[in-house]
Design a protein around this motif. Sequence first.
Motif, mmCIF file in Angstrom:
data_model
loop_
_atom_site.group_PDB
_atom_site.id
_atom_site.type_symbol
_atom_site.label_atom_id
_atom_site.label_comp_id
_atom_site.label_asym_id
_atom_site.label_seq_id
_atom_site.Cartn_x
_atom_site.Cartn_y
_atom_site.Cartn_z
ATOM 1 N N THR A 63 -67.822 34.410 67.964
ATOM 2 C CA THR A 63 -66.647 34.467 67.107
ATOM 3 C C THR A 63 -65.585 35.357 67.748
ATOM 4 O O THR A 63 -65.880 36.433 68.248
ATOM 5 C CB THR A 63 -67.031 35.026 65.721
ATOM 6 O OG1 THR A 63 -68.043 34.178 65.163
ATOM 7 C CG2 THR A 63 -65.841 35.056 64.790
ATOM 8 N N GLY A 64 -64.362 34.863 67.765
ATOM 9 C CA GLY A 64 -63.261 35.615 68.342
ATOM 10 C C GLY A 64 -63.040 35.358 69.824
ATOM 11 O O GLY A 64 -62.150 35.946 70.423
ATOM 12 N N ARG A 89 -62.370 31.081 68.641
ATOM 13 C CA ARG A 89 -63.263 30.509 67.630
ATOM 14 C C ARG A 89 -63.355 31.441 66.432
ATOM 15 O O ARG A 89 -63.488 32.645 66.566
ATOM 16 C CB ARG A 89 -64.601 30.332 68.287
ATOM 17 C CG ARG A 89 -65.675 29.431 67.791
ATOM 18 C CD ARG A 89 -65.408 28.047 67.335
ATOM 19 N NE ARG A 89 -65.193 26.948 68.221
ATOM 20 C CZ ARG A 89 -66.123 26.184 68.753
ATOM 21 N NH1 ARG A 89 -67.375 26.438 68.569
ATOM 22 N NH2 ARG A 89 -65.794 25.160 69.481
ATOM 23 N N SER A 90 -63.274 30.872 65.245
ATOM 24 C CA SER A 90 -63.404 31.675 64.027
ATOM 25 C C SER A 90 -64.684 31.272 63.302
ATOM 26 O O SER A 90 -65.172 30.155 63.434
ATOM 27 C CB SER A 90 -62.190 31.487 63.127
ATOM 28 O OG SER A 90 -62.068 30.138 62.744
ATOM 29 N N ASP A 91 -65.206 32.196 62.546
ATOM 30 C CA ASP A 91 -66.427 31.957 61.784
ATOM 31 C C ASP A 91 -66.030 31.422 60.412
ATOM 32 O O ASP A 91 -65.360 32.116 59.643
ATOM 33 C CB ASP A 91 -67.225 33.248 61.644
ATOM 34 C CG ASP A 91 -68.564 33.043 60.964
ATOM 35 O OD1 ASP A 91 -68.941 31.876 60.730
ATOM 36 O OD2 ASP A 91 -69.241 34.046 60.676
ATOM 37 N N THR A 149 -66.633 33.600 57.257
ATOM 38 C CA THR A 149 -65.877 34.827 57.015
ATOM 39 C C THR A 149 -64.383 34.571 56.810
ATOM 40 O O THR A 149 -63.611 35.518 56.719
ATOM 41 C CB THR A 149 -66.043 35.805 58.195
ATOM 42 O OG1 THR A 149 -65.546 35.182 59.381
ATOM 43 C CG2 THR A 149 -67.490 36.206 58.350
#
Length: 133
Positions: free
Chosen positions: A71-72, A121-123, A126
Amino acid sequence: MRFTEHELTVALTAAAKPVAAAQKRGLRKGRQDPDAVWSEMTGYERYQVLDALGGQLLPALVALPDVEVATGTRPEFTDAQVLAAVEETLGDAPGGRMRRKVVVAARVAVLRAALAGLPPRSDPDTLQVPDSL
């Protein structure tokens, strides 16, 4: 590789901007900012560039191997993986060996530009939804 629709759209747009700037006649006379060229184009002109690139780029993006993406961060691929994805989706290119090499090199460059434009990329677990919705 599995990409979201948003990621594919952003990647395709990131690759289309330098291609559109390269197609402008003034590029040979002096460097033009791809973002400026893109913003000056009409919607139909943008569509034409995106449509032409989409048929070449999207199959290669999908053919990339699955990699773990934290993520990130953005997905990272080796030169061999990118080259293999392009060659796998190229099919029978017209012309001889030299023309095929040129086509492969151009598509690898465009694919690299698309990958560089991918958002981190994001989760989805969340993601926060604004209270105004």
